[in-house]
Design an enzyme around this catalytic site. Structure first.
Site, PDB file in Angstrom:
ATOM      1  N   HIS A   1     -11.945  -4.606  10.391  1.00  0.00           N
ATOM      2  CA  HIS A   1     -12.656  -4.679   9.114  1.00  0.00           C
ATOM      3  C   HIS A   1     -14.020  -4.001   9.184  1.00  0.00           C
ATOM      4  O   HIS A   1     -14.905  -4.312   8.388  1.00  0.00           O
ATOM      5  CB  HIS A   1     -12.859  -6.143   8.683  1.00  0.00           C
ATOM      6  CG  HIS A   1     -11.607  -6.837   8.240  1.00  0.00           C
ATOM      7  ND1 HIS A   1     -10.676  -7.293   9.129  1.00  0.00           N
ATOM      8  CD2 HIS A   1     -11.132  -7.145   7.003  1.00  0.00           C
ATOM      9  CE1 HIS A   1      -9.686  -7.871   8.454  1.00  0.00           C
ATOM     10  NE2 HIS A   1      -9.937  -7.782   7.169  1.00  0.00           N
TER      11      HIS A   1
ATOM     12  N   GLU B   1       0.804  -1.219   0.000  1.00  0.00           N
ATOM     13  CA  GLU B   1       0.000   0.000   0.000  1.00  0.00           C
ATOM     14  C   GLU B   1       0.834   1.265   0.000  1.00  0.00           C
ATOM     15  O   GLU B   1       0.482   2.237  -0.671  1.00  0.00           O
ATOM     16  CB  GLU B   1      -0.964   0.008   1.198  1.00  0.00           C
ATOM     17  CG  GLU B   1      -2.127  -0.967   1.055  1.00  0.00           C
ATOM     18  CD  GLU B   1      -1.821  -2.366   1.549  1.00  0.00           C
ATOM     19  OE1 GLU B   1      -0.681  -2.587   2.031  1.00  0.00           O
ATOM     20  OE2 GLU B   1      -2.707  -3.233   1.472  1.00  0.00           O
TER      21      GLU B   1
END
Ligand SMILES: Cc1ncc(C[n+]2csc(CCOP(=O)(O)OP(=O)(O)O)c2C)c(N)n1
Lengths: 338, 328, 78
Positions: A134, A65
């Site tokens: 999440h 990322e």
């Protein structure tokens, strides 16, 4: 008959359609991120793109990322218009430097000489027991840090219009879509998010809230999934003769303080609904916009229905206890009016 | 380095427990999710990442570990947890979101913490690498003998955290063994598409540590190579990187349509099941009789059934428990 | 004339049940041949149902209804 003609889209479809239409007319637009190619995005928002545009412009990335966020910043400064996705907002920790210290500051540092025309798409929200890495929203975190525009649609019409505006924008835009609104059946989609969406190009202005329901007794201000909770609460309140106005913020940066103030000036009561953590976030900011401006309009102390300041628990019973919902909004109003 | 007969049988048993466990979890997971597959429904909601096929990586390494050794695992943690000796009942309760689970239902399947055996896992790719280095540092600073093992998938070897952690462990000469489970997929993205080198083990050279690739998904081969790396760590000779070829027999998570897999790949992997192969090996080598193997399998199933029954019968947390345990 | 909107036999591979996750038109809307009218989810896969005719759609199965291949989910009044 043509007035009954309609085309409802899920938010996933609306996002993909906007990107595809834009890519057809502007070669500088490309997409990168994890699992956005053959898989079409975990949340369906890049479905069909690789088939049309190929691997050159629809790029599956390694799980790197920092590298691909940084690459997006570099490409944007170098003349491209990247759309970059990180599938859950929870994952931003690994690459946040590129976002808040680089993407968000380079226009300023350069005195406006550099443009950073990139869109950063990411999913937010819980409610389906995916645990504390999440399920977060962290809207406030992005909105707090200067230099990035932040949008969060609650329905497909706004999703497409905001995406179009975001791609055209020369500053970085963080585009936060709620998983429960995407139209993915396996996430138990909120129906109100799938709405009539024109095929032709249009924009929803970044920085403009929308009064999605008019009322006179209380203003319920929210974003994303919270708007749907607010609408349900408003319908319930109506049954007991209470007229609730619902404001969908749509953008957090810039924040449409005028619309919030005008609504509260009319109703005298404010409830902010936010699935993000309670403290130091969107809900406090919305309240501050009103009380800093004119405290005399208030008939009651403003209230918030937000996620308590704890990590998001996995067990359904605990997570549901923490999440905002229509019942909590109604109960909050009843306490305020008592 | 060869396993003793006892170690071999232990490895087989743990592999079978792990596989039976995943099968039982998959069945429980699907309850309430058919015909409408909504992740929020059923006794086990949320995402579920199964480890079917990757059992050799768990047992071949953990066979060498003691309770005081730390394991940091991934989002696909059940096989590693079972091999490390995490309490199966408390783990299952956690996955069912029960009050007597490892974290009282706060963590779930990606956040299993068992302090008794120094096991932890996480849902962020590459997150356990730093903490494994830290556990090794702590043991060293306290002059204790424990070592640390960090498990990751091959996709995670492209994370910055991987490279930083290897370098840190190497410059401080810490007792860490980095284990990459190479199942060749990171969700829908193949290793070939995402990784600049064919074998991540060569990346060890960049950090001045030994690196080895172990092909075959064979518990005995893994036992040997991991044993040597762990011995090195225990002897104060520093970290090692091992990449273990393995196979993901299930989808990335339950419900994954796996449209990205080449035709025939799944069938080929299933035909090459490491448990079936190890079972045949044990019998052929005369390590165990068919009957002894069956006894192990029956006992494994019973252990799994017991853990699932325990979790189902356990109490839900109180809703307000959500607000506790934020601080120590 | 009324033409049925039927879940095609080849919409998904196996013979399991699906569920209508979204109607992409409202009851009474005008549709063309090939208009995308509904999304059906089978396990976690989403499939698209198109209109077989032009006309006004009369929806007979709701969102969240479970459907099988061959089921009629709407009619098109030409
Ligand atoms: C920082 C971060 N980025 C992305 C993800 C989403 N994600 C979850 S699992 C996964 C693939 C991981 O692949 P690999 O490391 O090979 O492990 P495997 O799933 O194959 O066991 C991805 C991209 C994540 N959890 N964390």
């Amino acid at each position: 008959m043509s007035d009954t003609k309609e085309r409802k889209l899920t938010i996933a479809r609306a996002m993909a359609e906007s990107v595809a239409q834009y890519m057809r007319k502007d070669e500088k637009v490309f997409v990168m991120g994890e699992d956005i190619g053959v898989l079409g995005g975990v949340y369906g928002n890049t479905r069909g793109l690789i088939e049309e545009f190929g691997e050159e412009r629809i790029r599956d990335t390694p799980i790197s990322e920092t590298a691909f966020m940084g690459a997006a910043v570099g490409a944007a400064q170098n003349g491209m218009r990247p759309i970059v996705e990180l599938m859950f907002v929870d994952f931003f920790g690994v690459c946040f430097d590129q976002i808040y210290n680089n993407m968000a500051k380079n226009i300023y540092f350069s005195g406006g000489n550099v443009k950073v025309p990139m869109v950063l798409m990411t999913s937010t929200g819980g409610g389906y027991s995916d645990g504390g890495q999440h399920s977060q929203c962290v809207y406030g975190t992005f909105a707090h840090l200067p230099g990035m525009k932040v949008v969060a649609p609650s329905n497909a019409y706004d999703a497409k219009g905001l995406m179009n505006a975001a791609i055209r924008e020369d500053s970085p835009v963080v585009y936060m879509y709620h998983k429960g609104l995407q139209g993915m059946g396996w996430l138990g989609t909120e129906r109100g998010a799938t709405v009539n969406t024109p095929e032709e190009y249009y924009e929803v202005e970044i920085g403009k809230a929308s009064v999605v329901r008019e009322g006179t007794d209380v203003s319920i201000v929210s974003l994303g999934m919270g708007v749907h909770h607010a609408l349900k609460a408003a319908a319930e309140l109506e049954e007991s003769g209470v007229s609730a106005e619902v404001v969908d913020l749509r953008s957090l940066v810039p924040l449409d303080r005028d619309t919030i103030r005008a609504s509260v000036a009319k109703t005298g009561r404010l409830i902010v609904v936010d699935e993000d953590y309670h403290s130091f976030g969107v809900s406090g900011e919305v309240i501050a916009s009103v009380v800093e401006h004119d405290i005399s309009v208030l008939k009651a102390a403003p209230q918030r229905v937000a996620f308590p300041d704890v990590p998001i628990p996995y067990a359904k019973i605990m997570e549901q206890f923490c999440l905002p919902n229509a019942d909590k909004i109604v109960a909050t109003y009843k306490k305020m009016a008592a | 380095m060869q396993p003793t007969l006892e170690q071999k049988m232990w490895m087989y048993e743990k592999m079978v427990v792990s596989r039976r466990y995943e099968e039982a979890i998959a069945a429980a997971y699907m309850e309430g999710k058919s015909p409408v597959f909504n992740m929020a429904n059923g006794p086990v909601p949320g995402e579920m990442h199964l480890s079917n096929g990757q059992e050799p990586c768990a047992v071949g390494v953990c066979a060498h570990l003691k309770d005081e050794d730390t394991v940091t695992a991934t989002h696909r943690p059940h096989h590693q947890a079972i091999a490390k000796g995490v309490d199966l009942k408390r783990m299952t309760s956690e996955i069912f979101g029960k009050a007597n689970g490892l974290g009282g239902g706060r963590g779930g399947h990606m956040h299993l913490f068992d302090d008794d055996v120094n096991f932890a896992c996480s849902g962020i790719i590459g997150q356990g690498l730093g903490p494994a280095v830290g556990a090794a540092l702590s043991q060293t600073m306290q002059k204790k003998s424990g070592i640390a093992v960090a498990y990751i998938g091959e996709g995670a070897a492209n994370q910055g955290a991987f490279h930083e952690s290897l370098n840190l462990a190497a410059v401080w000469n810490l007792p860490v063994v980095f284990i990459i489970e190479d199942n060749s997929w990171g969700i829908s993205v193949s290793k070939q598409k995402s990784t600049a080198v064919e074998k991540n083990s060569v990346r060890a050279a960049g950090y001045g540590m030994p690196g080895e690739y172990v092909a075959g998904n064979d518990p005995l081969e893994i036992f040997k190579v991991a044993g040597e790396a762990i011995e090195r760590a225990r002897a104060g000779k520093g970290p090692t990187l091992l990449e273990l070829q393995t196979s993901r027999l299930a989808g990335h998570f339950i419900g994954d349509a796996e449209g990205y897999r080449p035709e025939g790949e799944k069938d080929a992997l299933e035909a090459d099941d490491p448990i079936t192969k190890f079972r045949s090996h044990l019998i052929e080598q005369g390590d165990a009789t068919e009957q002894e193997i069956e006894n192990i399998e029956t006992a494994a199933q019973a252990q799994v059934d017991e853990a699932i029954a325990h979790a189902r019968a356990s109490e839900d947390p109180a809703p307000e428990d959500a607000l506790t345990s934020v601080f120590a | 004339m009324s033409i049925d909107v039927i879940i095609p036999d080849d919409l998904w591979e196996e013979d399991n049940e699906g569920v209508i996750t979204s109607w992409l038109v409202s009851d009474g809307a005008t549709v063309e041949v090939g208009t995308l009218v509904a999304e059906v989810m089978v396990e976690k896969i989403q499939c698209e149902v198109e209109s077989p005719a032009a006309g006004t759609i009369k929806i007979t199965k709701e969102e969240d209804d479970v459907v099988n291949k061959g089921d009629v989910i709407a009619h098109i009044e030409a």
